[in-house]
Design a protein around this motif. Sequence first.
Motif, mmCIF file in Angstrom:
data_model
loop_
_atom_site.group_PDB
_atom_site.id
_atom_site.type_symbol
_atom_site.label_atom_id
_atom_site.label_comp_id
_atom_site.label_asym_id
_atom_site.label_seq_id
_atom_site.Cartn_x
_atom_site.Cartn_y
_atom_site.Cartn_z
ATOM 1 N N SER A 193 0.818 -1.221 0.000
ATOM 2 C CA SER A 193 0.000 0.000 0.000
ATOM 3 C C SER A 193 0.850 1.268 0.000
ATOM 4 C CB SER A 193 -0.980 0.023 1.187
ATOM 5 O OG SER A 193 -1.871 -1.068 1.103
ATOM 6 N N PHE A 194 2.131 1.139 -0.341
ATOM 7 C CA PHE A 194 2.989 2.312 -0.517
ATOM 8 C C PHE A 194 2.932 2.748 -1.980
ATOM 9 C CE2 PHE A 194 4.180 1.452 3.665
ATOM 10 C CZ PHE A 194 5.124 2.347 4.133
ATOM 11 N N LYS A 195 3.350 4.018 -2.222
ATOM 12 C CA LYS A 195 3.199 4.605 -3.547
ATOM 13 C C LYS A 195 4.558 4.900 -4.185
ATOM 14 C CE LYS A 195 -1.262 6.746 -2.487
ATOM 15 N NZ LYS A 195 -1.416 6.051 -1.194
ATOM 16 N N ASP A 196 4.504 5.213 -5.476
ATOM 17 C CA ASP A 196 5.712 5.574 -6.222
ATOM 18 C C ASP A 196 6.511 6.643 -5.484
ATOM 19 O OD1 ASP A 196 5.572 3.915 -8.501
ATOM 20 O OD2 ASP A 196 4.085 5.234 -9.413
ATOM 21 N N ASN A 197 7.829 6.400 -5.393
ATOM 22 C CA ASN A 197 8.805 7.346 -4.864
ATOM 23 C C ASN A 197 8.706 7.592 -3.361
ATOM 24 O OD1 ASN A 197 10.223 7.875 -7.335
ATOM 25 N ND2 ASN A 197 8.432 9.065 -7.995
ATOM 26 N N GLU A 198 7.787 6.925 -2.678
ATOM 27 C CA GLU A 198 7.864 6.916 -1.218
ATOM 28 C C GLU A 198 9.092 6.113 -0.809
ATOM 29 O OE1 GLU A 198 3.572 7.508 0.784
ATOM 30 O OE2 GLU A 198 3.888 5.498 -0.015
ATOM 31 N N LEU A 199 9.578 6.357 0.392
ATOM 32 C CA LEU A 199 10.760 5.656 0.864
ATOM 33 C C LEU A 199 10.373 4.362 1.578
ATOM 34 C CD1 LEU A 199 12.946 8.589 2.281
ATOM 35 C CD2 LEU A 199 12.869 7.645 -0.045
ATOM 36 N N ILE A 200 11.110 3.313 1.295
ATOM 37 C CA ILE A 200 10.890 2.036 1.977
ATOM 38 C C ILE A 200 11.313 2.188 3.439
ATOM 39 C CG2 ILE A 200 11.585 -0.387 2.099
ATOM 40 C CD1 ILE A 200 12.092 -0.224 -0.958
ATOM 41 N N ASN A 201 10.401 1.871 4.347
ATOM 42 C CA ASN A 201 10.701 1.979 5.776
ATOM 43 C C ASN A 201 10.357 0.670 6.484
ATOM 44 O OD1 ASN A 201 7.902 1.971 6.039
ATOM 45 N ND2 ASN A 201 7.751 4.173 6.413
ATOM 46 N N ILE A 202 10.483 0.657 7.786
ATOM 47 C CA ILE A 202 10.257 -0.556 8.563
ATOM 48 C C ILE A 202 8.819 -1.046 8.411
ATOM 49 C CG2 ILE A 202 9.999 -1.386 10.948
ATOM 50 C CD1 ILE A 202 12.674 0.030 11.565
ATOM 51 N N GLU A 203 7.865 -0.129 8.384
ATOM 52 C CA GLU A 203 6.460 -0.525 8.233
ATOM 53 C C GLU A 203 6.211 -1.163 6.870
ATOM 54 O OE1 GLU A 203 7.495 2.397 9.551
ATOM 55 O OE2 GLU A 203 6.964 1.755 11.594
ATOM 56 N N SER A 255 27.405 -3.832 9.482
ATOM 57 C CA SER A 255 28.009 -2.888 10.418
ATOM 58 C C SER A 255 27.160 -2.781 11.673
ATOM 59 C CB SER A 255 28.135 -1.505 9.765
ATOM 60 O OG SER A 255 26.842 -0.955 9.558
ATOM 61 N N GLU A 256 27.702 -2.124 12.687
ATOM 62 C CA GLU A 256 26.966 -1.924 13.935
ATOM 63 C C GLU A 256 25.715 -1.085 13.698
ATOM 64 O OE1 GLU A 256 25.889 -2.354 17.829
ATOM 65 O OE2 GLU A 256 27.518 -3.387 16.781
ATOM 66 N N ALA A 257 25.825 -0.058 12.845
ATOM 67 C CA ALA A 257 24.671 0.791 12.547
ATOM 68 C C ALA A 257 23.557 -0.019 11.880
ATOM 69 C CB ALA A 257 25.092 1.945 11.653
ATOM 70 N N GLU A 258 23.944 -0.896 10.951
ATOM 71 C CA GLU A 258 22.952 -1.733 10.274
ATOM 72 C C GLU A 258 22.365 -2.763 11.232
ATOM 73 O OE1 GLU A 258 24.794 -1.458 5.765
ATOM 74 O OE2 GLU A 258 25.742 -2.711 7.273
ATOM 75 N N PHE A 259 23.161 -3.237 12.194
ATOM 76 C CA PHE A 259 22.651 -4.164 13.200
ATOM 77 C C PHE A 259 21.557 -3.499 14.036
ATOM 78 C CE2 PHE A 259 22.754 -5.952 17.497
ATOM 79 C CZ PHE A 259 22.539 -7.288 17.221
ATOM 80 N N ILE A 260 21.768 -2.252 14.419
ATOM 81 C CA ILE A 260 20.769 -1.524 15.220
ATOM 82 C C ILE A 260 19.469 -1.359 14.435
ATOM 83 C CG2 ILE A 260 20.234 0.726 16.244
ATOM 84 C CD1 ILE A 260 23.273 0.905 16.934
ATOM 85 N N ILE A 261 19.591 -1.020 13.150
ATOM 86 C CA ILE A 261 18.399 -0.871 12.303
ATOM 87 C C ILE A 261 17.696 -2.208 12.116
ATOM 88 C CG2 ILE A 261 17.606 -0.275 9.980
ATOM 89 C CD1 ILE A 261 19.987 1.697 9.865
ATOM 90 N N ALA A 262 18.484 -3.269 11.907
ATOM 91 C CA ALA A 262 17.899 -4.605 11.728
ATOM 92 C C ALA A 262 17.137 -5.035 12.970
ATOM 93 C CB ALA A 262 18.992 -5.610 11.385
#
Length: 244
Positions: free
Chosen positions: A166-176, A205-212
């Motif tokens: 239900s996301f649209k063109d050019n919106e950013l992919i996020n956690i939801e 990386s550590e930053a990507e681990f936190i996001i994951a």
Amino acid sequence: MNVKDLLNLKTGDVISIVGAGGKTTFMYSLAEELRYENKVLVTTTTKIYMPHKKYYDFAIIDKNNLNKYNYKKDNGIYLYGSSLNEEQKIVGLSTELIETQLPYFNYVLIEADGSKRKPIKGWKDNEPVISKKTCKTIGILSIEVLGKKINSENVHRLDEFKRITSFKDNELINIECLTSLVFHHKGLFKDAEGEKVLFINKVDSEAEFIIAKKLVNNILENNNNYIDRILIGSLKNKQYQLII
């Protein structure tokens, strides 16, 4: 730990791999871990590029000659396909043909989905192509897609992806967005068989681990026993962690 240990594999397991962002690498990485003590079949129900010879020990790219190695006792990686097309891609086998080979291998690893080398995708009605004999369906997500725009450059099957999330063109992919892709009935585990295993890749990386971990926590809040096992890690660095 190795992926094979975190997956709690049993001899005879059939593994189907879907999603985007590391399917082929995951298949060959797992095959490599199993290679020297087992007879391992790697194949596809879609199309994959012919790999370098270091990734396999024996190959049959001919659907009419699949019985050649049935009674060969040598451990190693056996690469099977129907034919090789003009792009040097292996054309996959039908699930019926794959299932005739199951008695002759300790493990069978199947790339069951295509993504045109894009980091994320949606699904048409006729994909993925998963054998009913599958014991574990591995759904691959790449953490690198977070923050990317939803467009044809980044997303394979763009229209299907937008319908699912239900996301649209050019919106950013996020956690939801990723969470909806995981749980939608036409999403990452569409037509899955056996245990559902989510692998979040490119956590380098550590930053990507936190996001994951944030993504995982959001998925766990909505899980209700839908996903059986979650791994995060880096195929590049060969580092993996079991979350559940």
